[in-house]
Motif scaffolding. Structure first.
Motif, PDB file in Angstrom:
ATOM      1  N   GLU A 302       0.833  -1.205   0.000  1.00  0.00           N
ATOM      2  CA  GLU A 302       0.000   0.000   0.000  1.00  0.00           C
ATOM      3  C   GLU A 302       0.868   1.255   0.000  1.00  0.00           C
ATOM      4  OE1 GLU A 302      -4.054   1.242   2.243  1.00  0.00           O
ATOM      5  OE2 GLU A 302      -2.376   0.701   3.562  1.00  0.00           O
ATOM      6  N   ASN A 303       1.926   1.262   0.817  1.00  0.00           N
ATOM      7  CA  ASN A 303       2.835   2.411   0.853  1.00  0.00           C
ATOM      8  C   ASN A 303       3.490   2.631  -0.509  1.00  0.00           C
ATOM      9  OD1 ASN A 303       2.267   2.801   3.556  1.00  0.00           O
ATOM     10  ND2 ASN A 303       4.094   1.716   4.276  1.00  0.00           N
ATOM     11  N   ALA A 304       3.898   1.529  -1.152  1.00  0.00           N
ATOM     12  CA  ALA A 304       4.525   1.635  -2.480  1.00  0.00           C
ATOM     13  C   ALA A 304       3.552   2.233  -3.490  1.00  0.00           C
ATOM     14  CB  ALA A 304       4.996   0.252  -2.935  1.00  0.00           C
ATOM     15  N   ALA A 305       2.300   1.808  -3.439  1.00  0.00           N
ATOM     16  CA  ALA A 305       1.300   2.334  -4.378  1.00  0.00           C
ATOM     17  C   ALA A 305       1.109   3.836  -4.188  1.00  0.00           C
ATOM     18  CB  ALA A 305      -0.020   1.597  -4.181  1.00  0.00           C
ATOM     19  N   PHE A 306       1.021   4.265  -2.947  1.00  0.00           N
ATOM     20  CA  PHE A 306       0.849   5.699  -2.687  1.00  0.00           C
ATOM     21  C   PHE A 306       2.038   6.494  -3.214  1.00  0.00           C
ATOM     22  CE2 PHE A 306      -2.028   4.610   1.140  1.00  0.00           C
ATOM     23  CZ  PHE A 306      -3.146   4.627   0.326  1.00  0.00           C
ATOM     24  N   ARG A 307       3.233   6.003  -2.966  1.00  0.00           N
ATOM     25  CA  ARG A 307       4.429   6.741  -3.397  1.00  0.00           C
ATOM     26  C   ARG A 307       4.571   6.739  -4.917  1.00  0.00           C
ATOM     27  NH1 ARG A 307       6.874   5.258   1.729  1.00  0.00           N
ATOM     28  NH2 ARG A 307       7.375   3.179   0.972  1.00  0.00           N
ATOM     29  N   CYS A 308       4.076   5.688  -5.556  1.00  0.00           N
ATOM     30  CA  CYS A 308       4.162   5.608  -7.022  1.00  0.00           C
ATOM     31  C   CYS A 308       2.966   6.265  -7.712  1.00  0.00           C
ATOM     32  CB  CYS A 308       4.273   4.147  -7.459  1.00  0.00           C
ATOM     33  SG  CYS A 308       5.809   3.332  -6.956  1.00  0.00           S
ATOM     34  N   GLY A 309       2.053   6.793  -6.912  1.00  0.00           N
ATOM     35  CA  GLY A 309       0.904   7.479  -7.478  1.00  0.00           C
ATOM     36  C   GLY A 309      -0.153   6.565  -8.053  1.00  0.00           C
ATOM     37  N   GLN A 310      -0.198   5.323  -7.568  1.00  0.00           N
ATOM     38  CA  GLN A 310      -1.197   4.368  -8.056  1.00  0.00           C
ATOM     39  C   GLN A 310      -2.373   4.282  -7.098  1.00  0.00           C
ATOM     40  OE1 GLN A 310       0.907   4.240 -11.169  1.00  0.00           O
ATOM     41  NE2 GLN A 310      -0.894   2.885 -11.106  1.00  0.00           N
ATOM     42  N   PRO A 311      -3.597   4.252  -7.611  1.00  0.00           N
ATOM     43  CA  PRO A 311      -4.769   4.121  -6.735  1.00  0.00           C
ATOM     44  C   PRO A 311      -4.794   2.755  -6.051  1.00  0.00           C
ATOM     45  CG  PRO A 311      -5.405   3.854  -9.034  1.00  0.00           C
ATOM     46  CD  PRO A 311      -3.958   4.276  -9.038  1.00  0.00           C
ATOM     47  N   VAL A 312      -5.393   2.719  -4.875  1.00  0.00           N
ATOM     48  CA  VAL A 312      -5.436   1.497  -4.064  1.00  0.00           C
ATOM     49  C   VAL A 312      -6.877   1.160  -3.719  1.00  0.00           C
ATOM     50  CG1 VAL A 312      -4.790   0.454  -1.852  1.00  0.00           C
ATOM     51  CG2 VAL A 312      -3.136   1.861  -3.088  1.00  0.00           C
ATOM     52  N   GLU A 313      -7.207  -0.122  -3.808  1.00  0.00           N
ATOM     53  CA  GLU A 313      -8.504  -0.612  -3.333  1.00  0.00           C
ATOM     54  C   GLU A 313      -8.263  -1.718  -2.317  1.00  0.00           C
ATOM     55  OE1 GLU A 313     -12.465  -3.037  -4.886  1.00  0.00           O
ATOM     56  OE2 GLU A 313     -11.193  -2.015  -6.348  1.00  0.00           O
ATOM     57  N   ARG A 314      -8.767  -1.505  -1.113  1.00  0.00           N
ATOM     58  CA  ARG A 314      -8.715  -2.535  -0.075  1.00  0.00           C
ATOM     59  C   ARG A 314      -9.923  -3.461  -0.268  1.00  0.00           C
ATOM     60  NH1 ARG A 314      -5.032  -3.579   4.422  1.00  0.00           N
ATOM     61  NH2 ARG A 314      -3.486  -1.915   4.345  1.00  0.00           N
ATOM     62  N   LEU A 315      -9.674  -4.725  -0.503  1.00  0.00           N
ATOM     63  CA  LEU A 315     -10.735  -5.670  -0.813  1.00  0.00           C
ATOM     64  C   LEU A 315     -11.457  -6.121   0.456  1.00  0.00           C
ATOM     65  CD1 LEU A 315      -8.667  -7.863  -3.292  1.00  0.00           C
ATOM     66  CD2 LEU A 315     -10.325  -6.079  -3.898  1.00  0.00           C
ATOM     67  N   ASN A 316     -12.770  -6.283   0.366  1.00  0.00           N
ATOM     68  CA  ASN A 316     -13.555  -6.772   1.497  1.00  0.00           C
ATOM     69  C   ASN A 316     -13.553  -8.286   1.595  1.00  0.00           C
ATOM     70  OD1 ASN A 316     -14.408  -4.171   2.332  1.00  0.00           O
ATOM     71  ND2 ASN A 316     -15.979  -4.155   0.721  1.00  0.00           N
ATOM     72  N   GLU A 317     -13.284  -8.950   0.501  1.00  0.00           N
ATOM     73  CA  GLU A 317     -13.258 -10.417   0.501  1.00  0.00           C
ATOM     74  C   GLU A 317     -12.198 -10.880  -0.492  1.00  0.00           C
ATOM     75  OE1 GLU A 317     -16.855 -11.200  -2.711  1.00  0.00           O
ATOM     76  OE2 GLU A 317     -17.292 -11.293  -0.559  1.00  0.00           O
ATOM     77  N   PRO A 318     -11.709 -12.096  -0.325  1.00  0.00           N
ATOM     78  CA  PRO A 318     -10.650 -12.591  -1.223  1.00  0.00           C
ATOM     79  C   PRO A 318     -11.188 -12.883  -2.616  1.00  0.00           C
ATOM     80  CG  PRO A 318     -11.357 -14.339   0.241  1.00  0.00           C
ATOM     81  CD  PRO A 318     -12.055 -13.096   0.714  1.00  0.00           C
ATOM     82  N   PHE A 319     -10.269 -12.919  -3.576  1.00  0.00           N
ATOM     83  CA  PHE A 319     -10.635 -13.358  -4.916  1.00  0.00           C
ATOM     84  C   PHE A 319     -10.943 -14.851  -4.896  1.00  0.00           C
ATOM     85  CE2 PHE A 319      -7.929  -9.635  -6.023  1.00  0.00           C
ATOM     86  CZ  PHE A 319      -8.872  -8.923  -6.759  1.00  0.00           C
ATOM     87  N   ARG A 320     -11.894 -15.267  -5.724  1.00  0.00           N
ATOM     88  CA  ARG A 320     -12.244 -16.685  -5.778  1.00  0.00           C
ATOM     89  C   ARG A 320     -11.230 -17.509  -6.574  1.00  0.00           C
ATOM     90  NH1 ARG A 320     -18.838 -17.185  -6.487  1.00  0.00           N
ATOM     91  NH2 ARG A 320     -19.400 -15.951  -4.633  1.00  0.00           N
TER      92      ARG A 320
END
Length: 378
Positions: A302-320
């Protein structure tokens, strides 16, 4: 290595795909690229055709491993661009060509930004698509020499905005495995079915009851059983069947739930088989462990995404969907993230899919930031 043309490297990898366990030429291409970067150590034939390069600071510190996959899929490519697959029926339809290129770009970055302490490892893993590769890598004695303290991986994901970083602590994607249930009775003449033992009623019962086992097993996490195929006897009108096969895919958020599901399903099959005087045999395939994301590693992504200017989505459930990185992350602190590949990009495993080249720089920058967080002075 000409580090200014990653697109060309990705296109070459795409053009010459190889199936799981048969990645000899791909591994040799990767070896030559890595060798040109003069790593401190270069390991080959890890768990099959796996290859890893280590950049060692010679100073105490953590060992950080980044992973990509070597293998392609048995899918005929529909695209007509210049770098389309030259191998009939085989193509990179999961983006592993892009993942490999990202890791090569990271390795090139590391050579000009060597670690201040600890070790950096880039690992190119075989046979991800079958679920066998990561387990084979972990079982290989070389992996014990690598001995990572942290591990990271990514997977591109179409139908999401380009460059969106999707993360989640805990379960990230599901454990899964394929199950073939073989029921055997006794064939008979169709005019005298009572002289044989048909599995027809047992199959009908299992079709009705197996999915509900998964539904009732857990209210706390996702547990699924999907029936995918059934075969009863042969197309011979004079014969009452004596054999049947029922195929299912089992899926769960955690490995512990998978163990419970396996136990419940096999117990039900044994009970039904006994009631109908049948023998039963189980065969397993495409076995994937669940991927569990460590909290610290997830935060570093998450820190890397913020520093690289990439949007972040925190998932509520895992991928199937499943990914065998879970076998590696189970050995140490690790995390995987999904990287949006564009809302209009065809889905992975589709015959017209192609990894978007613009993600190469994004993936490399994210991995490079994680590398700096762990192996560079702040």
């Amino acid at each position: 290595m000409k580090t200014n043309n990653w697109q060309q490297i990705r296109h070459q990898l795409h053009q010459y795909p190889e199936l799981s366990g048969k990645e000899q030429s791909t591994a040799e291409f990767i070896r030559l690229q890595l060798e040109s970067l003069q790593p401190d150590r270069l390991y080959t034939r890890i768990g099959g055709h796996g290859i890893a390069a280590c950049f060692d600071s010679q100073k105490p510190g953590p060992t950080v491993l980044f992973r990509a996959e070597l293998d392609a899929l048995p899918i005929e490519e529909l695209n007509c661009f210049a770098h389309r697959s030259v191998h009939s029926g085989i193509s990179h339809k999961c983006g592993h060509d892009g993942h490999m290129t990202i890791l090569l770009a990271l390795a090139a970055y590391i050579t000009t930004n060597l670690p201040d302490f600890g070790n950096a490892i880039v690992l190119f893993q075989p046979a991800e698509e079958t679920g066998e590769g990561a387990r084979a890598v972990v079982a290989d004695p070389i992996f014990k020499q690598l001995n990572p303290d942290y591990c990271f991986a990514l997977h591109n994901l179409p139908s999401h905005p380009m460059g969106l970083v999707m993360i989640r602590e805990g379960s990230f994607n599901c454990a899964s495995r394929g199950l073939t249930i073989k029921l055997t009775g006794k064939t008979a003449h169709a005019a005298y079915p009572e002289t044989g033992i048909s599995p027809a009623n047992a199959v009908a019962e299992l079709i009705q009851t197996l999915p509900s086992i998964a539904d009732k097993l857990s209210q706390e996490e996702l547990v699924m059983l999907t029936l995918i195929h059934c075969k009863l006897g042969e197309p011979a009108f004079g014969t009452s069947p004596g054999q049947a096969e029922l195929l299912a895919t089992l899926r769960s958020e955690s490995d512990s739930a998978m163990r419970d599901l396996i136990e419940s399903v096999t117990r039900q099959c044994n009970t039904v088989a006994q009631q109908h005087q049948l023998s039963v045999e189980f065969q397993w395939a495409d076995i994937f462990a669940a991927s569990h994301n460590d909290a610290e590693c997830t935060k570093r992504i998450e820190n890397a995404a913020f520093r690289c200017g990439q949007p972040v989505e925190r998932l509520n459930e895992p991928f199937r969907w499943s990914e065998d990185f879970g076998a590696i992350s189970a050995t140490t602190n690790g995390a995987m993230f999904a990287l949006g590949a564009g809302e209009m990009t065809p889905q992975i495993h589709n015959p017209d899919y192609d990894f978007p080249d613009e993600l190469i720089a994004t993936g490399q920058q994210l991995f490079a930031d994680i590398y700096r967080q762990l192996l560079h002075e702040s």
